[in-house]
Design a protein around this motif. Structure first.
Motif, PDB file in Angstrom:
ATOM      1  N   GLU A 154       0.821  -1.204   0.000  1.00  0.00           N
ATOM      2  CA  GLU A 154       0.000   0.000   0.000  1.00  0.00           C
ATOM      3  C   GLU A 154       0.861   1.262   0.000  1.00  0.00           C
ATOM      4  N   GLN A 155       1.870   1.278   0.845  1.00  0.00           N
ATOM      5  CA  GLN A 155       2.748   2.444   0.909  1.00  0.00           C
ATOM      6  C   GLN A 155       3.611   2.543  -0.338  1.00  0.00           C
ATOM      7  N   TYR A 156       4.080   1.416  -0.840  1.00  0.00           N
ATOM      8  CA  TYR A 156       4.923   1.387  -2.037  1.00  0.00           C
ATOM      9  C   TYR A 156       4.181   1.977  -3.234  1.00  0.00           C
ATOM     10  N   LEU A 157       2.921   1.561  -3.421  1.00  0.00           N
ATOM     11  CA  LEU A 157       2.139   2.051  -4.558  1.00  0.00           C
ATOM     12  C   LEU A 157       1.733   3.511  -4.385  1.00  0.00           C
ATOM     13  N   SER A 158       1.437   3.909  -3.159  1.00  0.00           N
ATOM     14  CA  SER A 158       1.028   5.300  -2.936  1.00  0.00           C
ATOM     15  C   SER A 158       2.144   6.278  -3.250  1.00  0.00           C
ATOM     16  N   GLN A 159       3.375   5.813  -3.201  1.00  0.00           N
ATOM     17  CA  GLN A 159       4.516   6.680  -3.488  1.00  0.00           C
ATOM     18  C   GLN A 159       5.078   6.458  -4.886  1.00  0.00           C
ATOM     19  N   ASP A 160       4.352   5.646  -5.700  1.00  0.00           N
ATOM     20  CA  ASP A 160       4.706   5.422  -7.112  1.00  0.00           C
ATOM     21  C   ASP A 160       6.135   4.910  -7.292  1.00  0.00           C
ATOM     22  N   LEU A 161       6.595   4.122  -6.362  1.00  0.00           N
ATOM     23  CA  LEU A 161       7.954   3.598  -6.496  1.00  0.00           C
ATOM     24  C   LEU A 161       8.067   2.601  -7.645  1.00  0.00           C
TER      25      LEU A 161
END
Length: 480
Positions: A46-53
């Motif tokens: 969730e955090q990875y996708l929210s930051q567009d990594l």
């Protein structure tokens, strides 16, 4: 192809407690400790996708896989590349993120080569947010905490990694083999030494894996190295003795017999071959090979000292013992039928040495001794049978044997005061006052004043409790 030893059956009268305990420990760790991993991974994605990594890493990952294929000859990574490209085309963002985050070798590649792939601003953004995800979620996963990581080997992980597993299929398979092999090796070594040898094989297996995967960030988890150690111990215990093996090939399965040690080079050769030629399957082949060598080596090196096999391990199973007993018992009974009493006595004595817990043998020896009531053997067998009846909580039989001896052997070989005293106590517990008084008279005749006076007081007390005053008065008079 699958080949496993199958020489023994489980004796549930003496269950393999350590084996079952190890299985339970693995299951509890998987359910209650590793069970939190899925939530941590979801939060990380969730955090990875929210930051567009993934926008930064995905193109680099494709280039990384292509380099692995072209320059390192890892042809199996062609499938990884094709699968990843398909996930991107289908916009399966969750699984794209999983592929990028959980490839630990790729993450270390990014750390070492981030200056090549990104501009300064992108590098700073990636390092800040990716590091936060690593520290907050990925590094907290069970495999990272307690798994064996060759690039960062911690001594305690040589033990802890043995209780972690990568999924339901992994743990079910390992627990099945742990049970099939563990109950036999535990029976052979005993619970304490079995546990020590099991954990030591797992530790050696981990060290071998580390030696062949030096610098790898991929964590090793699972009990398969320890279980391979059990396989090595299993065949080393039997040595060149022929034992039964179960094999499964495709859809066909069967059993065959072979010298136990003959299978060790077969198993070892298969693991080494798969290590070199099977490709990236995710299976720790060298950990398996290390476990096999460790298990067999421990038995060979210490089999005459702390890791010696218990003598009772090689005793025949109960079914085989029953068959042997039945045959020998029939021979002894046949000797009785032919009135060859001396031969029958020797046969029953030999049987009793091997089967001391079978009361029928003592009864036969007693009946044979009764043929010569003038000999001490009859008195000795009587005492044994009385003691046996008492231990089996059969007081009536004890008194019957005692009374029979009084009529046949007492005038030849008198019983001791202790024998009569035991009958007296037993009779009183059963409220058999007639036998108790008879035993008292026999006790009194032996001349043992101390036991006689104690028995007399006991009789007085018992008769007073039951308001049998004439009897009580009689024994009070004897006391004075």
């Amino acid at each position: 192809m699958l080949i496993i030893p199958a020489e023994n059956a489980v004796n549930w009268k003496r269950p393999p407690l350590v084996t079952l305990g190890l299985m339970l420990a693995c299951l509890l760790v998987f359910l209650f400790y590793q069970g939190g991993d899925s939530r941590k991974i979801e939060q990380a994605v969730e955090q990875y996708l929210s930051q567009d990594l993934q926008e930064l890493e995905a193109p680099v990952y494709e280039d990384y896989l292509q380099r692995q294929i072209q320059f390192r000859g890892e042809e199996e990574r062609v499938y990884d590349l094709q699968e990843f490209q398909q996930l991107r085309e289908e916009n399966a963002e969750f699984w794209v993120a999983i592929s990028l985050m959980m490839d630990r070798e790729f993450y270390h590649y990014l750390l070492e080569n981030r200056d090549i792939h990104w501009a300064p601003a992108e590098r700073a953004y990636w390092l800040e947010h990716r590091t936060a995800i690593e520290q907050e979620f990925i590094s907290q996963l069970s495999a990272q905490q307690l798994g064996l990581v060759p690039a960062d080997l911690k001594p305690y992980t040589l033990i802890t990694y043995q209780f972690l597993h990568g999924g339901w299929g992994h743990i079910i398979g390992n627990l099945l083999f742990l049970f099939l092999l563990g109950f036999t090796v535990e029976k052979a070594l005993g619970p304490g030494r079995f546990l020590m040898a099991y954990l030591l094989c797992g530790a050696i297996s981990g060290l071998v894996f580390t030696a062949f995967s030096s610098g790898s960030p991929l964590p090793l988890v699972g009990a398969s190295g320890s279980i391979s150690g059990l396989m090595g111990m299993y065949v080393a215990i039997y040595g060149l003795q022929k034992i039964r093996f179960f094999f499964f090939l495709g859809v066909y399965f069967n059993y065959f017999r072979a010298p136990a040690l003959a299978m060790l080079p077969v198993w070892l050769g298969k693991e080494i071959y798969d290590y070199w030629f099977a490709g990236a399957t995710g299976v720790a082949y060298m950990a398996h090979a290390g476990g096999l060598v460790a298990g067999a080596g421990l038995v060979w090196l210490f089999g005459r000292s702390w890791l010696h096999v218990r003598e009772e391990f090689f005793e025949p199973e109960e079914s085989e013992q029953d068959a042997r007993f039945t045959t020998s018992y029939a021979q002894a009974m046949a000797s009785l039928g032919r009135m060859e009493f001396d031969l029958a006595r020797r046969q029953f004595e030999a049987l009793r040495q091997h089967y001391p817990d079978r009361p029928i043998l003592l009864k036969h020896l007693y009946q044979l001794a009764k043929l010569r009531p003038d000999l001490p053997e009859y008195r000795d067998r009587t005492r044994e049978l009385m003691e046996d009846a008492l231990s089996r909580r059969q007081p009536e039989q004890m008194v019957e044997v005692w009374e029979e001896y009084l009529g046949k052997g007492e005038h030849h070989q008198p019983l001791a005061a202790e024998d009569h005293n035991r009958v007296l106590f037993t009779s009183l517990k059963q409220q058999n006052f007639k036998a108790a008084e008879k035993a008292f008279e026999r006790l009194r005749a032996t001349g043992d004043e101390l036991l006689t006076s104690e028995a007399c007081r006991l009789l007085v007390s018992e008769f007073e409790k039951r308001q049998m005053e004439p009897k009580a008065r009689h024994y009070r008079q004897l006391l004075t």
